[in-house]
Design a protein around this motif. Structure first.
Motif, short mmCIF file in Angstrom:
data_model
loop_
_atom_site.label_atom_id
_atom_site.label_comp_id
_atom_site.label_asym_id
_atom_site.label_seq_id
_atom_site.Cartn_x
_atom_site.Cartn_y
_atom_site.Cartn_z
N UNK A 255 0.81 -1.21 0.00
CA UNK A 255 0.00 0.00 0.00
C UNK A 255 0.85 1.27 0.00
N UNK A 256 2.14 1.11 0.10
CA UNK A 256 3.03 2.28 0.13
C UNK A 256 3.08 2.96 1.49
N UNK A 257 2.86 2.17 2.54
CA UNK A 257 2.84 2.71 3.90
C UNK A 257 3.92 2.06 4.75
N UNK A 258 4.19 2.67 5.89
CA UNK A 258 5.04 2.00 6.87
C UNK A 258 4.17 1.02 7.67
N UNK A 259 4.78 0.00 8.23
CA UNK A 259 4.04 -0.96 9.05
C UNK A 259 3.35 -0.28 10.22
N UNK A 260 4.00 0.72 10.80
CA UNK A 260 3.40 1.42 11.94
C UNK A 260 2.10 2.10 11.54
N UNK A 261 2.12 2.74 10.39
CA UNK A 261 0.91 3.43 9.94
C UNK A 261 -0.23 2.44 9.72
N UNK A 262 0.07 1.33 9.09
CA UNK A 262 -1.00 0.36 8.86
C UNK A 262 -1.53 -0.17 10.19
N UNK A 263 -0.64 -0.40 11.10
CA UNK A 263 -1.05 -0.88 12.42
C UNK A 263 -2.01 0.11 13.08
N UNK A 264 -1.71 1.40 12.93
CA UNK A 264 -2.58 2.42 13.53
C UNK A 264 -3.92 2.55 12.81
N UNK A 265 -3.92 2.36 11.52
CA UNK A 265 -5.18 2.35 10.77
C UNK A 265 -6.06 1.22 11.26
#
Lengths: 193, 193
Positions: free
Chosen positions: B175-185
């Motif tokens: 998705x072009x994101x960092x793992x942290x960002x996806x985790x927060x989503x």
DNA sequence: CATTTCCATTGACAAAAGTCAATGCTATTT
DNA sequence: AAATAGCATTGACTTTTGTCAATGGAAATG
């Protein structure tokens, strides 16, 4: 008539004059004024549109009315909502003209007949779609892996003609950005000069 | 052998037993262990890879060594660096196995012969690439027009099987994101429950 | 079965991008 | 020619996403 279309066709698969005449039966010319739609969301996409002259865009519109540009099409390009065209489901995209334009339309029935009767047409379509697929894959790669400035540079390098003819806020829309953000990216880039 | 491949083929274009036998001559089976490469950036992509069993990913690596996943391929999917395959230019993507996998390889020479000798193969390829193109166009649309949460929901809805089998940081990469960002989503989404 | 390695999550903070509002310029329209 | 609409830019501020570091648990490895 159809000069650009047949030039594009012959670059990929060369046709005899007889074959060209045969294909012509299935083509329909269409003129479009600036801002005129050739497809609106919700309608079924009836045509594959080849751009002889002018420029079009396809785009989706979100709940707030914000447009996201999926594709630009200048002379020699093809534009359509292919999913809607092939399945006859309602289109999810709009397509309209950025400039007064001349199109060559291929209807679903023509498309199917040509596929059936003229193997070179299938080859042409296969090569077209393959090129479009590769271009989209590069676009995705750019979006998910590159910083904004690089993405913008890539766009300009790849489509200098689009960059010239199209307002910047549409390029921002194509890149998934606000016009303000693109403007700031450009400003930062110029500081080197 | 080649069950999944011919099932995929017959779903799009049905083959007689004789045609299947003819096609088989041009196919090569290949087993791949988890983490093994079938293509590395800089090499020329020699094959179109059809996944009979297992899972692969294609990805690019940036200057910092960060991977951006271009595509996942589970059973029944095809994966390749198509640009490199068709032009014989060095590949810009890597492809490796996420699990022990079984592939069906089609070499450039086989691909060309099949296109020439078996019109149904061209049709199969055309339909495959058309489907892949439409999927990519939806992915682009999602990336440029939807908020993260919607993009993630779409991904899960579209590829529940990938979401199950693949670690989340790879979905973030896709998705072009960092793992942290996806985790927060994901965290934000669960608050409703 | 013990030890790594991988992985998802969280917190604190920094950087990037979006939002809103205003300005001035240019192209169109009347 | 005047009026309007479209466009790019900028500033101030908010929100989103990334970065860095740490933790605990699960899975793979020897």
């Amino acid at each position: 008539m159809y000069e650009v279309f047949f030039r594009s066709f012959n670059e990929r698969v060369s046709l005899t004059k007889e074959e060209e005449e045969f294909v012509k039966q299935f083509l329909t010319p269409k003129k479009l004024r600036k801002k005129q739609f050739i497809l609106q969301e919700g309608d079924v996409c009836k045509y594959i549109c080849f751009v002889e002259k002018g420029a079009l865009k396809s785009y989706s519109v979100d709940a707030n009315g914000t447009e996201s540009i999926i594709q630009f099409a200048l002379e020699g390009w093809t534009i359509s909502d292919l999913y809607s065209f092939l399945t006859a489901e309602p289109a999810t995209y709009n397509i309209d003209a950025l400039e007064d334009s001349e199109l060559v339309l291929i209807s679903k029935a023509s498309h199917e007949t040509l596929l059936e009767k003229l193997p070179k047409y299938e080859t042409y379509i296969r090569l077209q779609i393959t090129g479009a697929y590769i271009a989209l894959q590069k676009r995705i790669t750019s979006v998910i892996s590159l910083p904004l400035e690089e993405r913008y540079k890539n766009f300009i390098a790849l489509y200098p003609n689009i960059a010239q003819r199209v307002p910047q806020h549409m390029i921002a829309s194509y890149m998934g950005l606000t016009p303000e953000t693109l403007s700031r990216v450009r400003k930062k880039m110029n500081l080197g000069k």
